[in-house]
Design a protein around this motif. Structure first.
Motif, PDB file in Angstrom:
ATOM      1  N   ILE A  29      -6.185  16.503 -12.622  1.00  0.00           N
ATOM      2  CA  ILE A  29      -6.551  15.656 -11.480  1.00  0.00           C
ATOM      3  C   ILE A  29      -5.493  15.677 -10.374  1.00  0.00           C
ATOM      4  CG2 ILE A  29      -8.110  14.164 -12.779  1.00  0.00           C
ATOM      5  CD1 ILE A  29      -6.018  11.995 -12.744  1.00  0.00           C
TER       6      ILE A  29
ATOM      7  N   ASP B  11      -5.452   5.109  -2.511  1.00  0.00           N
ATOM      8  CA  ASP B  11      -4.609   4.865  -3.676  1.00  0.00           C
ATOM      9  C   ASP B  11      -5.215   5.481  -4.935  1.00  0.00           C
ATOM     10  OD1 ASP B  11      -6.532   3.070  -4.706  1.00  0.00           O
ATOM     11  OD2 ASP B  11      -5.677   1.423  -3.552  1.00  0.00           O
ATOM     12  N   SER B  12      -4.559   5.206  -6.066  1.00  0.00           N
ATOM     13  CA  SER B  12      -4.970   5.845  -7.328  1.00  0.00           C
ATOM     14  C   SER B  12      -6.403   5.469  -7.727  1.00  0.00           C
ATOM     15  CB  SER B  12      -3.996   5.453  -8.442  1.00  0.00           C
ATOM     16  OG  SER B  12      -3.928   4.044  -8.565  1.00  0.00           O
ATOM     17  N   LEU B  13      -6.807   4.239  -7.448  1.00  0.00           N
ATOM     18  CA  LEU B  13      -8.171   3.836  -7.810  1.00  0.00           C
ATOM     19  C   LEU B  13      -9.204   4.495  -6.897  1.00  0.00           C
ATOM     20  CD1 LEU B  13      -7.627   0.069  -8.699  1.00  0.00           C
ATOM     21  CD2 LEU B  13      -8.229   1.926 -10.256  1.00  0.00           C
ATOM     22  N   ASP B  14      -8.868   4.616  -5.610  1.00  0.00           N
ATOM     23  CA  ASP B  14      -9.762   5.359  -4.705  1.00  0.00           C
ATOM     24  C   ASP B  14      -9.931   6.797  -5.208  1.00  0.00           C
ATOM     25  OD1 ASP B  14      -9.983   3.200  -2.866  1.00  0.00           O
ATOM     26  OD2 ASP B  14      -8.092   3.787  -1.929  1.00  0.00           O
TER      27      ASP B  14
ATOM     28  N   LEU C 138     -13.275  11.171  -7.497  1.00  0.00           N
ATOM     29  CA  LEU C 138     -13.529  12.211  -8.515  1.00  0.00           C
ATOM     30  C   LEU C 138     -14.802  11.902  -9.307  1.00  0.00           C
ATOM     31  CD1 LEU C 138      -9.932  12.971  -9.887  1.00  0.00           C
ATOM     32  CD2 LEU C 138     -11.197  14.132  -8.069  1.00  0.00           C
ATOM     33  N   LEU C 139     -14.983  10.641  -9.688  1.00  0.00           N
ATOM     34  CA  LEU C 139     -16.191  10.273 -10.438  1.00  0.00           C
ATOM     35  C   LEU C 139     -17.437  10.506  -9.587  1.00  0.00           C
ATOM     36  CD1 LEU C 139     -17.625   9.037 -12.897  1.00  0.00           C
ATOM     37  CD2 LEU C 139     -17.211   6.766 -11.896  1.00  0.00           C
ATOM     38  N   SER C 140     -17.375  10.132  -8.320  1.00  0.00           N
ATOM     39  CA  SER C 140     -18.537  10.328  -7.439  1.00  0.00           C
ATOM     40  C   SER C 140     -18.854  11.806  -7.266  1.00  0.00           C
ATOM     41  CB  SER C 140     -18.278   9.688  -6.069  1.00  0.00           C
ATOM     42  OG  SER C 140     -18.083   8.308  -6.218  1.00  0.00           O
TER      43      SER C 140
ATOM     44  N   LEU D 211      -9.676   7.951  -8.284  1.00  0.00           N
ATOM     45  CA  LEU D 211     -10.562   7.993  -9.456  1.00  0.00           C
ATOM     46  C   LEU D 211     -12.026   7.876  -9.046  1.00  0.00           C
ATOM     47  CD1 LEU D 211      -8.773   5.780 -12.157  1.00  0.00           C
ATOM     48  CD2 LEU D 211      -8.555   8.212 -11.705  1.00  0.00           C
ATOM     49  N   THR D 212     -12.286   6.998  -8.075  1.00  0.00           N
ATOM     50  CA  THR D 212     -13.665   6.797  -7.627  1.00  0.00           C
ATOM     51  C   THR D 212     -14.210   8.051  -6.958  1.00  0.00           C
ATOM     52  OG1 THR D 212     -13.207   4.464  -7.310  1.00  0.00           O
ATOM     53  CG2 THR D 212     -15.160   5.315  -6.219  1.00  0.00           C
TER      54      THR D 212
ATOM     55  N   ASP E  66     -18.922   7.710   1.159  1.00  0.00           N
ATOM     56  CA  ASP E  66     -19.788   6.833   0.358  1.00  0.00           C
ATOM     57  C   ASP E  66     -19.004   6.041  -0.679  1.00  0.00           C
ATOM     58  OD1 ASP E  66     -22.046   7.572   1.679  1.00  0.00           O
ATOM     59  OD2 ASP E  66     -22.652   9.091   0.217  1.00  0.00           O
ATOM     60  N   SER E  67     -17.906   6.618  -1.168  1.00  0.00           N
ATOM     61  CA  SER E  67     -17.183   5.990  -2.282  1.00  0.00           C
ATOM     62  C   SER E  67     -16.138   4.978  -1.836  1.00  0.00           C
ATOM     63  CB  SER E  67     -16.440   7.012  -3.140  1.00  0.00           C
ATOM     64  OG  SER E  67     -17.035   8.229  -3.166  1.00  0.00           O
ATOM     65  N   VAL E  68     -15.506   5.221  -0.709  1.00  0.00           N
ATOM     66  CA  VAL E  68     -14.398   4.349  -0.289  1.00  0.00           C
ATOM     67  C   VAL E  68     -14.835   3.568   0.948  1.00  0.00           C
ATOM     68  CG1 VAL E  68     -11.954   4.230   0.306  1.00  0.00           C
ATOM     69  CG2 VAL E  68     -12.781   6.097  -1.147  1.00  0.00           C
ATOM     70  N   MET E  69     -15.122   2.308   0.721  1.00  0.00           N
ATOM     71  CA  MET E  69     -15.659   1.478   1.792  1.00  0.00           C
ATOM     72  C   MET E  69     -14.677   1.365   2.964  1.00  0.00           C
ATOM     73  SD  MET E  69     -17.231  -2.351   1.430  1.00  0.00           S
ATOM     74  CE  MET E  69     -17.451  -2.096  -0.293  1.00  0.00           C
TER      75      MET E  69
END
Lengths: 312, 76
Positions: free
Chosen positions: B60, B35-38, B43-45, B40-41, B13-16
């Motif tokens: 993390i 990558d690092s932004l994926d 973990l937040l999700s 973070l997304t 759901d988080s990483v298109m």
């Protein structure tokens, strides 16, 4: 007569950092820059220019391209956290001198980052209405190149320099302003700050989580106050922190097709990123435009712009 | 109890466009093209979906694979 936005101008310096080349030095990749950061170029001011030089050029553009008269300005408000010198006198006073404005023009600075433009719209609108002013200008200029450590990969690939000027007037404005929603999560204020070394520090994860969780709620608050749904909004102009955060927020709002990312050629220009997009809006951009700025503080500010009926 | 399937669903759901069907629980996310932004997304999700207390910044790096996340959560 209520105060609205009549015109917006943006100044972008000619010099820039090639972010794809820079990424290789900072152990990042072209793919990450293009698909995640989204900023291939980061604008850079001339080393001899200070904050008010950028601000002056933005106001000059308002005058030369949008029919703005310097002698009509009754107030000038400058949003910056990177003032000339050490902030005293206030940079708006220096800008006032460089623009040779009337001595009866009120000037002051607002110390805010990426939420500064939307906060500034509310402040200058209220200030003008309570004092019966007809013409004022809101200026943003926050050149982060003054505080970026070029070897810090958390910040060096994001920020660009620029300045904007917004003409607010009681005379036939294009956009009515309001409703607003403001707030701050000050428990995380140190996620963006200038360290003892004089350079910007950013905890990217904290800022990302803050934006992802708080901004959609703020936008929903403005929609509720305005009796509108996201489907009735024509454009959502979000602070251009990075392509990834804009796309993340658009996905959470369900507004992907009307939430542009337009900072690829300039970088994150802090409080100038929203007016930069307003300066480029075509006449038929729509009737309802949402603005949302978020960042330093960690603060946010959201508002609705509504096209004036008599201008349609 | 959060399972590896739950985590895969959050990642999907988080990483298109990311295919979770062939994901190995022990593979580091960075070796799967995330990558690092994926990261973070994801973990937040996870935090939002399962109402998990925010994973501290210092932890993390323990959560860079499905197994790592499951280990972290079982110790909390």
């Amino acid at each position: 007569m209520s105060i609205g936005i009549k015109a917006v101008s943006m100044y972008q310096p000619d010099d820039y950092v090639d972010n794809i080349s820079q990424a290789k030095v900072l152990d990042s990749t072209e793919d990450f820059i293009i698909n995640k950061i989204g900023m291939k170029r980061l604008s850079r001011k001339d080393k001899l220019d200070d904050t008010t030089d950028l601000a002056k050029r933005a106001v000059d553009l308002l005058s030369t391209k949008k029919g703005f008269s310097m002698q009509d300005i009754e107030c000038l408000v400058l949003v910056t956290q990177n003032p000339d010198s050490k902030g005293m006198p206030h940079s708006s006073a220096i800008l006032h001198s460089k623009l040779a404005l009337n001595s009866t023009c009120a000037v002051f600075d607002i110390s805010l980052g990426c939420s500064g433009y939307v906060h500034g719209l509310s402040i200058i609108k209220s200030f003008m209405e309570s004092n019966g002013f007809d013409n004022g200008v809101l200026v943003t200029a926050d050149p982060y190149s003054k505080i970026i450590n070029s070897s810090d990969r958390d910040t060096a690939m994001l920020f660009g320099d620029g300045a904007s000027a917004t003409w607010l007037s009681s005379d036939s404005p294009i956009w009515n302003i309001g409703s607003f929603d403001f707030g701050i999560d000050s428990s995380q204020y140190d996620a963006l700050h200038i360290g003892e070394d004089g350079y910007l520090f950013m905890n990217g994860r904290t800022v990302f989580n803050f934006a992802a969780m708080r901004v959609p709620k703020s936008i929903n608050n403005v929609l509720l106050k305005s009796n509108l749904s996201i489907g009735e909004i024509d454009l959502v102009l979000l602070h251009q922190g990075s392509k990834y955060i804009v796309e993340t927020l658009a996905k959470r709002l369900g507004s992907e097709e009307k939430t542009p990312f337009r900072a690829g050629h300039i970088g994150n220009t802090v409080s100038s990123s929203i007016p930069m997009m307003l300066s480029d809006l075509p006449v038929d951009a729509g009737e309802n435009v949402l603005l949302s700025g978020f960042g330093v503080g960690l603060s946010w500010a959201t508002c609705l712009l509504k096209k004036r009926r008599n201008e349609l | 109890m959060i399972s590896d399937i739950d985590i895969k669903n959050v990642i999907a759901d988080s990483v298109m466009g990311f295919d979770v069907s062939a994901m190995d629980n022990d593979q580091d996310f960075s070796n799967l093209g995330l990558d690092s932004l994926d990261h973070l997304t994801i973990l937040l999700s996870l935090e939002e979906t399962f109402e998990i207390k925010k994973i501290p910044d210092e932890d993390i790096d323990k959560c860079r694979s499905i197994s790592g996340i499951l280990d972290y959560l079982s110790n909390e």
